[in-house]
Design a protein around this motif. Structure first.
Motif, PDB file in Angstrom:
ATOM      1  N   THR A  65     -20.398 -20.263  19.031  1.00 48.64           N
ATOM      2  CA  THR A  65     -20.108 -21.052  19.018  1.00 48.64           C
ATOM      3  C   THR A  65     -18.450 -21.244  18.633  1.00 48.64           C
ATOM      4  OG1 THR A  65     -20.993 -22.136  19.773  1.00 48.64           O
ATOM      5  CG2 THR A  65     -21.156 -20.524  21.637  1.00 48.64           C
ATOM      6  N   GLY A  66     -18.863 -21.484  16.711  1.00 45.04           N
ATOM      7  CA  GLY A  66     -18.028 -21.735  16.427  1.00 45.04           C
ATOM      8  C   GLY A  66     -18.798 -23.247  16.236  1.00 45.04           C
ATOM      9  N   GLY A  67     -19.435 -23.808  16.760  1.00 44.12           N
ATOM     10  CA  GLY A  67     -20.070 -25.427  16.402  1.00 44.12           C
ATOM     11  C   GLY A  67     -19.763 -26.219  17.363  1.00 44.12           C
ATOM     12  N   ASN A  68     -19.500 -25.301  18.645  1.00 42.37           N
ATOM     13  CA  ASN A  68     -19.226 -26.357  20.142  1.00 42.37           C
ATOM     14  C   ASN A  68     -20.596 -25.850  20.754  1.00 42.37           C
ATOM     15  OD1 ASN A  68     -16.514 -26.868  19.350  1.00 42.37           O
ATOM     16  ND2 ASN A  68     -15.834 -25.013  20.474  1.00 42.37           N
ATOM     17  N   ALA A  69     -20.651 -27.219  21.321  1.00 43.51           N
ATOM     18  CA  ALA A  69     -21.631 -27.443  22.795  1.00 43.51           C
ATOM     19  C   ALA A  69     -22.004 -25.556  23.170  1.00 43.51           C
ATOM     20  CB  ALA A  69     -21.965 -28.597  22.790  1.00 43.51           C
ATOM     21  N   ASP A  70     -23.023 -25.109  23.480  1.00 44.18           N
ATOM     22  CA  ASP A  70     -22.709 -24.208  25.144  1.00 44.18           C
ATOM     23  C   ASP A  70     -23.565 -23.812  25.676  1.00 44.18           C
ATOM     24  OD1 ASP A  70     -22.849 -21.508  25.631  1.00 44.18           O
ATOM     25  OD2 ASP A  70     -23.674 -20.926  24.544  1.00 44.18           O
ATOM     26  N   PRO A  71     -23.775 -24.428  26.933  1.00 40.87           N
ATOM     27  CA  PRO A  71     -24.425 -25.132  28.584  1.00 40.87           C
ATOM     28  C   PRO A  71     -25.102 -23.461  28.428  1.00 40.87           C
ATOM     29  CG  PRO A  71     -22.641 -24.078  29.071  1.00 40.87           C
ATOM     30  CD  PRO A  71     -22.318 -24.207  27.771  1.00 40.87           C
ATOM     31  N   ALA A  72     -25.319 -22.518  28.329  1.00 42.42           N
ATOM     32  CA  ALA A  72     -26.430 -21.656  27.433  1.00 42.42           C
ATOM     33  C   ALA A  72     -27.858 -22.016  27.108  1.00 42.42           C
ATOM     34  CB  ALA A  72     -25.651 -20.089  27.678  1.00 42.42           C
ATOM     35  N   ARG A  73     -27.297 -22.547  25.516  1.00 45.54           N
ATOM     36  CA  ARG A  73     -28.396 -22.814  25.051  1.00 45.54           C
ATOM     37  C   ARG A  73     -28.942 -24.198  25.192  1.00 45.54           C
ATOM     38  NH1 ARG A  73     -25.231 -19.297  22.183  1.00 45.54           N
ATOM     39  NH2 ARG A  73     -25.937 -17.863  20.781  1.00 45.54           N
ATOM     40  N   MET A  74     -28.445 -25.299  25.605  1.00 48.56           N
ATOM     41  CA  MET A  74     -28.589 -26.510  25.776  1.00 48.56           C
ATOM     42  C   MET A  74     -29.619 -25.846  27.089  1.00 48.56           C
ATOM     43  SD  MET A  74     -26.995 -28.641  24.174  1.00 48.56           S
ATOM     44  CE  MET A  74     -26.180 -29.161  23.832  1.00 48.56           C
ATOM     45  N   ALA A  75     -29.383 -24.941  27.629  1.00 43.97           N
ATOM     46  CA  ALA A  75     -30.310 -24.679  29.045  1.00 43.97           C
ATOM     47  C   ALA A  75     -31.520 -24.315  28.524  1.00 43.97           C
ATOM     48  CB  ALA A  75     -29.653 -24.359  29.732  1.00 43.97           C
ATOM     49  N   ILE A  99     -35.491 -15.920  28.352  1.00 47.52           N
ATOM     50  CA  ILE A  99     -35.194 -15.445  29.360  1.00 47.52           C
ATOM     51  C   ILE A  99     -33.968 -16.525  29.709  1.00 47.52           C
ATOM     52  CG2 ILE A  99     -35.724 -15.050  31.775  1.00 47.52           C
ATOM     53  CD1 ILE A  99     -38.960 -14.303  30.848  1.00 47.52           C
ATOM     54  N   THR A 100     -33.984 -17.645  29.731  1.00 49.71           N
ATOM     55  CA  THR A 100     -33.274 -18.588  30.253  1.00 49.71           C
ATOM     56  C   THR A 100     -31.730 -18.272  29.066  1.00 49.71           C
ATOM     57  OG1 THR A 100     -34.627 -19.977  30.723  1.00 49.71           O
ATOM     58  CG2 THR A 100     -32.215 -20.986  30.297  1.00 49.71           C
ATOM     59  N   LEU A 101     -31.861 -17.816  27.889  1.00 45.05           N
ATOM     60  CA  LEU A 101     -30.684 -17.284  26.699  1.00 45.05           C
ATOM     61  C   LEU A 101     -30.187 -16.452  27.653  1.00 45.05           C
ATOM     62  CD1 LEU A 101     -29.423 -18.568  24.556  1.00 45.05           C
ATOM     63  CD2 LEU A 101     -30.455 -17.852  23.517  1.00 45.05           C
ATOM     64  N   ALA A 102     -30.705 -15.375  27.241  1.00 39.11           N
ATOM     65  CA  ALA A 102     -30.125 -13.937  27.727  1.00 39.11           C
ATOM     66  C   ALA A 102     -29.413 -14.133  29.423  1.00 39.11           C
ATOM     67  CB  ALA A 102     -31.188 -13.052  27.927  1.00 39.11           C
ATOM     68  N   GLY A 103     -30.397 -14.383  30.478  1.00 40.16           N
ATOM     69  CA  GLY A 103     -29.847 -14.600  31.668  1.00 40.16           C
ATOM     70  C   GLY A 103     -28.383 -15.141  31.967  1.00 40.16           C
ATOM     71  N   LEU A 104     -28.655 -16.578  30.762  1.00 36.90           N
ATOM     72  CA  LEU A 104     -27.106 -17.880  30.644  1.00 36.90           C
ATOM     73  C   LEU A 104     -25.793 -16.930  30.327  1.00 36.90           C
ATOM     74  CD1 LEU A 104     -28.705 -21.068  31.130  1.00 36.90           C
ATOM     75  CD2 LEU A 104     -27.104 -19.859  33.286  1.00 36.90           C
ATOM     76  N   LEU A 105     -26.395 -16.241  29.158  1.00 38.59           N
ATOM     77  CA  LEU A 105     -25.360 -15.743  28.571  1.00 38.59           C
ATOM     78  C   LEU A 105     -24.459 -14.869  28.429  1.00 38.59           C
ATOM     79  CD1 LEU A 105     -26.951 -15.369  24.514  1.00 38.59           C
ATOM     80  CD2 LEU A 105     -25.088 -16.798  25.222  1.00 38.59           C
ATOM     81  N   TYR A 106     -25.590 -13.290  29.546  1.00 39.19           N
ATOM     82  CA  TYR A 106     -25.026 -13.173  30.710  1.00 39.19           C
ATOM     83  C   TYR A 106     -24.091 -13.345  32.234  1.00 39.19           C
ATOM     84  CZ  TYR A 106     -24.795  -8.372  33.541  1.00 39.19           C
ATOM     85  OH  TYR A 106     -24.913  -7.382  34.693  1.00 39.19           O
ATOM     86  N   LEU A 107     -24.762 -14.424  32.866  1.00 36.52           N
ATOM     87  CA  LEU A 107     -23.825 -14.836  33.487  1.00 36.52           C
ATOM     88  C   LEU A 107     -22.366 -15.391  33.052  1.00 36.52           C
ATOM     89  CD1 LEU A 107     -27.069 -16.321  35.914  1.00 36.52           C
ATOM     90  CD2 LEU A 107     -25.348 -13.820  35.829  1.00 36.52           C
ATOM     91  N   LEU A 108     -23.089 -15.918  32.318  1.00 42.37           N
ATOM     92  CA  LEU A 108     -21.558 -16.778  31.773  1.00 42.37           C
ATOM     93  C   LEU A 108     -20.326 -16.239  30.997  1.00 42.37           C
ATOM     94  CD1 LEU A 108     -23.204 -20.025  31.287  1.00 42.37           C
ATOM     95  CD2 LEU A 108     -21.538 -19.828  32.727  1.00 42.37           C
TER      96      LEU A 108
END
Length: 108
Positions: A65-75, A99-108
């Motif tokens: 993400t270019g060094g920006n915080a990402d909610p999917a990775r945090m979750a 599973i959480t990362l893949a699901g949130l990256l798909y949704l977001l």
């Protein structure tokens, strides 16, 4: 500044000797001796301290993400820690985080 081939090889040789001496200090000098109990207790905490130090920057400031915080990775990190603490099972924790990362990256 352009370094000559000789300077580069001298630097490589010095670094090689330095890393050899660092490793020898533990394996050669202490390899045949029993370590004190207090040191063995402290060495047990090394992986627990090093792993979060390696993972935390990748979660908080991901290169994707270019060094920006990402909610999917945090979750995903939170899910991994939560499942790991609750179940004490590394494989389930990794699976939950993936599973959480893949699901949130798909949704977001």
């Amino acid at each position: 500044m352009q370094a000559s081939a000789t300077e580069i090889w001298v630097i490589i040789a010095v670094l090689g000797v330095g890393t050899y001496l660092i490793r020898w200090s533990f394996l050669g000098a202490l390899g045949d001796r029993d370590l004190p109990n207090w040191m063995l207790r402290m060495l047990r905490y090394t992986p627990v301290a090093v792993l979060p130090a390696l993972v935390a920057p990748l979660v908080v400031w991901p290169a994707a993400t270019g060094g920006n915080a990402d909610p999917a990775r945090m979750a995903a990190a939170a899910a991994t820690v939560a499942v790991g603490v609750l179940t004490r099972n590394v494989m389930l924790a990794i699976l939950a985080g993936g599973i959480t990362l893949a699901g949130l990256l798909y949704l977001l």
